[in-house]
Design a protein around this motif. Sequence first.
Motif, mmCIF file in Angstrom:
data_model
loop_
_atom_site.group_PDB
_atom_site.id
_atom_site.type_symbol
_atom_site.label_atom_id
_atom_site.label_comp_id
_atom_site.label_asym_id
_atom_site.label_seq_id
_atom_site.Cartn_x
_atom_site.Cartn_y
_atom_site.Cartn_z
ATOM 1 N N ASP A 178 -65.993 27.964 38.251
ATOM 2 C CA ASP A 178 -66.253 27.428 36.912
ATOM 3 C C ASP A 178 -66.208 28.538 35.862
ATOM 4 O OD1 ASP A 178 -66.521 24.889 37.926
ATOM 5 O OD2 ASP A 178 -68.718 24.879 37.883
ATOM 6 N N LEU A 179 -66.753 29.706 36.208
ATOM 7 C CA LEU A 179 -66.719 30.842 35.281
ATOM 8 C C LEU A 179 -65.281 31.262 35.004
ATOM 9 C CD1 LEU A 179 -68.158 33.116 33.690
ATOM 10 C CD2 LEU A 179 -68.168 34.445 35.823
ATOM 11 N N ILE A 180 -64.482 31.357 36.073
ATOM 12 C CA ILE A 180 -63.077 31.740 35.907
ATOM 13 C C ILE A 180 -62.344 30.740 35.022
ATOM 14 C CG2 ILE A 180 -60.870 31.981 37.137
ATOM 15 C CD1 ILE A 180 -62.544 33.084 39.526
ATOM 16 N N ARG A 181 -62.648 29.476 35.169
ATOM 17 C CA ARG A 181 -61.952 28.432 34.413
ATOM 18 C C ARG A 181 -62.354 28.371 32.948
ATOM 19 N NH1 ARG A 181 -62.639 23.938 39.223
ATOM 20 N NH2 ARG A 181 -60.677 24.398 40.319
ATOM 21 N N THR A 182 -63.567 28.810 32.618
ATOM 22 C CA THR A 182 -64.081 28.598 31.261
ATOM 23 C C THR A 182 -64.278 29.870 30.444
ATOM 24 O OG1 THR A 182 -66.368 28.628 32.076
ATOM 25 C CG2 THR A 182 -65.248 26.487 31.979
ATOM 26 N N ALA A 183 -64.362 31.028 31.084
ATOM 27 C CA ALA A 183 -64.632 32.262 30.340
ATOM 28 C C ALA A 183 -63.451 32.624 29.445
ATOM 29 C CB ALA A 183 -64.909 33.406 31.313
ATOM 30 N N PRO A 184 -63.723 33.195 28.279
ATOM 31 C CA PRO A 184 -62.630 33.679 27.436
ATOM 32 C C PRO A 184 -61.981 34.902 28.068
ATOM 33 C CG PRO A 184 -64.758 34.252 26.466
ATOM 34 C CD PRO A 184 -65.044 33.379 27.649
ATOM 35 N N LEU A 185 -60.716 34.781 28.427
ATOM 36 C CA LEU A 185 -60.001 35.861 29.100
ATOM 37 C C LEU A 185 -58.790 36.272 28.278
ATOM 38 C CD1 LEU A 185 -59.957 34.519 32.792
ATOM 39 C CD2 LEU A 185 -61.596 36.096 31.747
ATOM 40 N N SER A 186 -58.633 37.566 28.090
ATOM 41 C CA SER A 186 -57.451 38.068 27.407
ATOM 42 C C SER A 186 -56.228 37.867 28.303
ATOM 43 C CB SER A 186 -57.622 39.552 27.091
ATOM 44 O OG SER A 186 -56.441 40.081 26.537
ATOM 45 N N PRO A 187 -55.104 37.476 27.721
ATOM 46 C CA PRO A 187 -53.909 37.207 28.550
ATOM 47 C C PRO A 187 -53.363 38.435 29.261
ATOM 48 C CG PRO A 187 -53.384 37.103 26.203
ATOM 49 C CD PRO A 187 -54.872 37.166 26.302
ATOM 50 N N ASP A 188 -53.797 39.639 28.895
ATOM 51 C CA ASP A 188 -53.309 40.829 29.594
ATOM 52 C C ASP A 188 -54.171 41.193 30.801
ATOM 53 O OD1 ASP A 188 -55.578 41.723 28.301
ATOM 54 O OD2 ASP A 188 -54.684 43.606 27.617
ATOM 55 N N THR A 189 -55.139 40.368 31.153
ATOM 56 C CA THR A 189 -56.002 40.625 32.297
ATOM 57 C C THR A 189 -55.182 40.656 33.591
ATOM 58 O OG1 THR A 189 -57.852 39.533 31.185
ATOM 59 C CG2 THR A 189 -58.019 39.801 33.581
ATOM 60 N N VAL A 190 -55.506 41.610 34.455
ATOM 61 C CA VAL A 190 -54.810 41.777 35.733
ATOM 62 C C VAL A 190 -55.834 41.693 36.869
ATOM 63 C CG1 VAL A 190 -53.488 43.376 37.178
ATOM 64 C CG2 VAL A 190 -52.989 43.198 34.725
ATOM 65 N N VAL A 191 -55.533 40.888 37.878
ATOM 66 C CA VAL A 191 -56.417 40.761 39.038
ATOM 67 C C VAL A 191 -55.613 40.947 40.315
ATOM 68 C CG1 VAL A 191 -57.920 39.227 40.366
ATOM 69 C CG2 VAL A 191 -58.049 39.224 37.861
ATOM 70 N N TYR A 192 -56.107 41.827 41.186
ATOM 71 C CA TYR A 192 -55.609 41.947 42.553
ATOM 72 C C TYR A 192 -56.653 41.338 43.475
ATOM 73 C CZ TYR A 192 -54.513 43.899 47.107
ATOM 74 O OH TYR A 192 -54.229 44.039 48.438
ATOM 75 N N MET A 193 -56.220 40.500 44.414
ATOM 76 C CA MET A 193 -57.149 39.849 45.333
ATOM 77 C C MET A 193 -56.485 39.727 46.698
ATOM 78 S SD MET A 193 -58.835 36.099 44.722
ATOM 79 C CE MET A 193 -59.516 35.137 46.072
ATOM 80 N N ASP A 194 -57.217 40.080 47.753
ATOM 81 C CA ASP A 194 -56.653 39.895 49.085
ATOM 82 C C ASP A 194 -57.727 39.500 50.080
ATOM 83 O OD1 ASP A 194 -57.980 42.144 50.148
ATOM 84 O OD2 ASP A 194 -56.267 43.476 49.899
ATOM 85 N N TRP A 195 -57.287 39.042 51.231
ATOM 86 C CA TRP A 195 -58.182 38.795 52.355
ATOM 87 C C TRP A 195 -57.373 38.930 53.635
ATOM 88 C CZ3 TRP A 195 -56.723 35.132 48.785
ATOM 89 C CH2 TRP A 195 -55.978 34.045 49.236
ATOM 90 N N GLY A 196 -58.044 39.284 54.719
ATOM 91 C CA GLY A 196 -57.368 39.539 55.975
ATOM 92 C C GLY A 196 -57.197 38.294 56.820
ATOM 93 N N SER A 197 -56.086 38.219 57.506
ATOM 94 C CA SER A 197 -55.811 37.042 58.329
ATOM 95 C C SER A 197 -56.785 36.906 59.493
ATOM 96 C CB SER A 197 -54.371 37.109 58.861
ATOM 97 O OG SER A 197 -54.215 38.206 59.757
ATOM 98 N N GLU A 198 -57.414 38.013 59.895
ATOM 99 C CA GLU A 198 -58.327 37.977 61.035
ATOM 100 C C GLU A 198 -59.795 38.017 60.634
ATOM 101 O OE1 GLU A 198 -56.898 37.374 63.986
ATOM 102 O OE2 GLU A 198 -55.117 37.309 62.682
ATOM 103 N N GLU A 199 -60.086 37.942 59.356
ATOM 104 C CA GLU A 199 -61.491 37.982 58.937
ATOM 105 C C GLU A 199 -62.239 36.746 59.413
ATOM 106 O OE1 GLU A 199 -62.622 39.440 55.072
ATOM 107 O OE2 GLU A 199 -60.541 39.956 54.637
ATOM 108 N N PHE A 200 -63.445 36.999 59.942
ATOM 109 C CA PHE A 200 -64.302 35.904 60.404
ATOM 110 C C PHE A 200 -63.553 34.982 61.359
ATOM 111 C CE2 PHE A 200 -65.554 37.078 56.037
ATOM 112 C CZ PHE A 200 -66.792 37.646 56.325
ATOM 113 N N GLY A 201 -62.755 35.602 62.241
ATOM 114 C CA GLY A 201 -62.033 34.834 63.232
ATOM 115 C C GLY A 201 -60.908 33.997 62.668
ATOM 116 N N GLY A 202 -60.378 34.392 61.514
ATOM 117 C CA GLY A 202 -59.294 33.624 60.897
ATOM 118 C C GLY A 202 -59.749 32.250 60.435
ATOM 119 N N ASN A 203 -61.009 32.168 59.974
ATOM 120 C CA ASN A 203 -61.602 30.895 59.555
ATOM 121 C C ASN A 203 -60.759 30.212 58.478
ATOM 122 O OD1 ASN A 203 -63.364 29.067 57.963
ATOM 123 N ND2 ASN A 203 -64.942 29.774 59.395
ATOM 124 N N ARG A 204 -60.247 29.029 58.781
ATOM 125 C CA ARG A 204 -59.344 28.347 57.849
ATOM 126 C C ARG A 204 -60.074 27.847 56.604
ATOM 127 N NH1 ARG A 204 -54.752 24.829 61.030
ATOM 128 N NH2 ARG A 204 -53.801 26.570 62.153
#
Length: 256
Positions: A178-204
């Motif tokens: 909800d915060l991501i959807r509603t917060a005022p964000l500048s269009p030049d904002t950059v986000v890197y996000m990752d997660w591992g395929s084997e984390e927590f047993g590959g929990n789907r």
Amino acid sequence: MVKTWNIAIPELTGREKRRAYLYLPTMYRDQPRRRFPVLYMFDGHNVFFDSHATHGKSWGLSEYLDFFDVPLIVAAVECNHHPDNGRLSEYSPYDFCDPEFGCVTGRGDITMEWLVNTFKPSIDRRWRTIPWREQTFIAGSSMGGLMSLYAVTKYNEIFSRAAALSPHIWADRKKLTDLIRTAPLSPDTVVYMDWGSEEFGGNRRMAHDLRLVADAIFDRGIHLTARVVPGGEHSEASWEKQTPFFIDTLMYGLDG
């Protein structure tokens, strides 16, 4: 070069001391007129030195930055090691309950207020930083990854770029989304996000929830790099291997 010193965060742990870390780029001393962007990181004890790391393995970040002559200052602070969920409390913006850890009172907002209003100004005063939003970044893993997403969203006027490795979004995925959807964000904002395929047993289900957060970021029209790391695990050894990816994202388009 990595400098260390002891600091206190009165708002969180009174006079108790913890380590602060500062990495200075290879060209810092030889170019005395030059100023540099700054990356703030959580879990500072895990960032540079194996001997300081919780599980004996750090990200070895200074070696990578030195080898590639990355023009970047890194400032980091050790987490709260109190056995009563000290780290979880300081690194969560939200109250939450967990089957393993019980109920946790989130004090991440206090952590961020200290970082933004006390720690960052002290770094800017003492070192040759570029203090402006466009060259101020934040990064972390697990709970620190959650805090990085929270920071770049809630404090978008301070941080323009963030890296969230294996972010522990389950403290409260709905509030974060909800915060991501509603917060005022500048269009030049950059986000890197990752997660591992084997984390927590590959929990789907966990992978599904992470995709929902990535979708919310993507829907805001800001710049997102999202990766599933093949064979990636929830550990410093795995996060160290992602250094080229998240550093390249944070530094992309900046003058070298």
